[in-house]
Design a protein around this motif. Structure first.
Motif, PDB file in Angstrom:
ATOM      1  N   VAL A  78     -18.328  23.062 -47.046  1.00 28.35           N
ATOM      2  CA  VAL A  78     -19.271  22.907 -47.181  1.00 28.35           C
ATOM      3  C   VAL A  78     -20.345  22.221 -46.166  1.00 28.35           C
ATOM      4  CG1 VAL A  78     -18.695  22.948 -49.387  1.00 28.35           C
ATOM      5  CG2 VAL A  78     -18.958  20.993 -48.186  1.00 28.35           C
ATOM      6  N   ALA A  93     -17.932  24.098 -56.063  1.00 31.74           N
ATOM      7  CA  ALA A  93     -19.992  24.982 -55.156  1.00 31.74           C
ATOM      8  C   ALA A  93     -19.507  26.851 -55.013  1.00 31.74           C
ATOM      9  CB  ALA A  93     -19.128  24.843 -53.627  1.00 31.74           C
ATOM     10  N   SER A  94     -19.193  27.702 -54.104  1.00 34.46           N
ATOM     11  CA  SER A  94     -19.462  28.821 -54.003  1.00 34.46           C
ATOM     12  C   SER A  94     -18.419  29.583 -54.769  1.00 34.46           C
ATOM     13  CB  SER A  94     -19.904  29.180 -52.850  1.00 34.46           C
ATOM     14  OG  SER A  94     -19.209  28.866 -52.084  1.00 34.46           O
ATOM     15  N   ASP A 119     -18.847  30.479 -58.127  1.00 35.08           N
ATOM     16  CA  ASP A 119     -19.626  31.611 -58.631  1.00 35.08           C
ATOM     17  C   ASP A 119     -19.229  33.056 -58.491  1.00 35.08           C
ATOM     18  OD1 ASP A 119     -22.261  30.502 -58.867  1.00 35.08           O
ATOM     19  OD2 ASP A 119     -23.135  29.943 -56.581  1.00 35.08           O
ATOM     20  N   VAL A 120     -18.295  32.754 -57.654  1.00 37.51           N
ATOM     21  CA  VAL A 120     -17.302  34.256 -57.569  1.00 37.51           C
ATOM     22  C   VAL A 120     -16.496  34.434 -58.067  1.00 37.51           C
ATOM     23  CG1 VAL A 120     -15.216  35.455 -55.309  1.00 37.51           C
ATOM     24  CG2 VAL A 120     -17.710  33.755 -54.500  1.00 37.51           C
ATOM     25  N   LEU A 153     -14.675  32.897 -48.204  1.00 35.13           N
ATOM     26  CA  LEU A 153     -15.033  31.647 -48.371  1.00 35.13           C
ATOM     27  C   LEU A 153     -13.793  31.442 -47.474  1.00 35.13           C
ATOM     28  CD1 LEU A 153     -16.568  32.207 -52.001  1.00 35.13           C
ATOM     29  CD2 LEU A 153     -17.946  31.971 -49.247  1.00 35.13           C
TER      30      LEU A 153
END
Length: 89
Positions: free
Chosen positions: A86, A7-8, A11-12, A44
């Protein structure tokens, strides 16, 4: 060890997985990854040194809540999956 991001976190980190050696516990691994990927990564996953509710860390397919939490021992042949919280519907 292989650390896979979801998930995110992808991106990081800018990647789906990383190879990291020499960490003896999940807590040590997370600290090293926070140092490497910075505040956005840490935000996160952690608050005051503890995992945020909903974060899942699996070691060789087993959730660390069913092992020794952040003190779960690691070896260089482990596979660690890290999921940020999430929500869905």
């Amino acid at each position: 060890m292989i650390v896979r991001f979801y998930a995110s976190l992808r991106d990081v980190t800018g990647t789906k997985e990383a190879r990291i050696a020499g960490c003896k516990t999940v807590g040590e691994l997370l600290k090293r990854m926070c140092d490497k990927y910075g505040k956005a990564f840490e935000d996160l996953l952690l608050r005051d040194g503890s995992l945020i509710v909903g974060v899942m860390v699996l070691v060789n397919g087993t959730h660390i809540a069913h092992l020794q939490g952040l003190d779960t021992p690691l070896s260089d042949d482990c596979v660690v999956d890290v999921f940020p919280p999430v929500a869905g519907g």
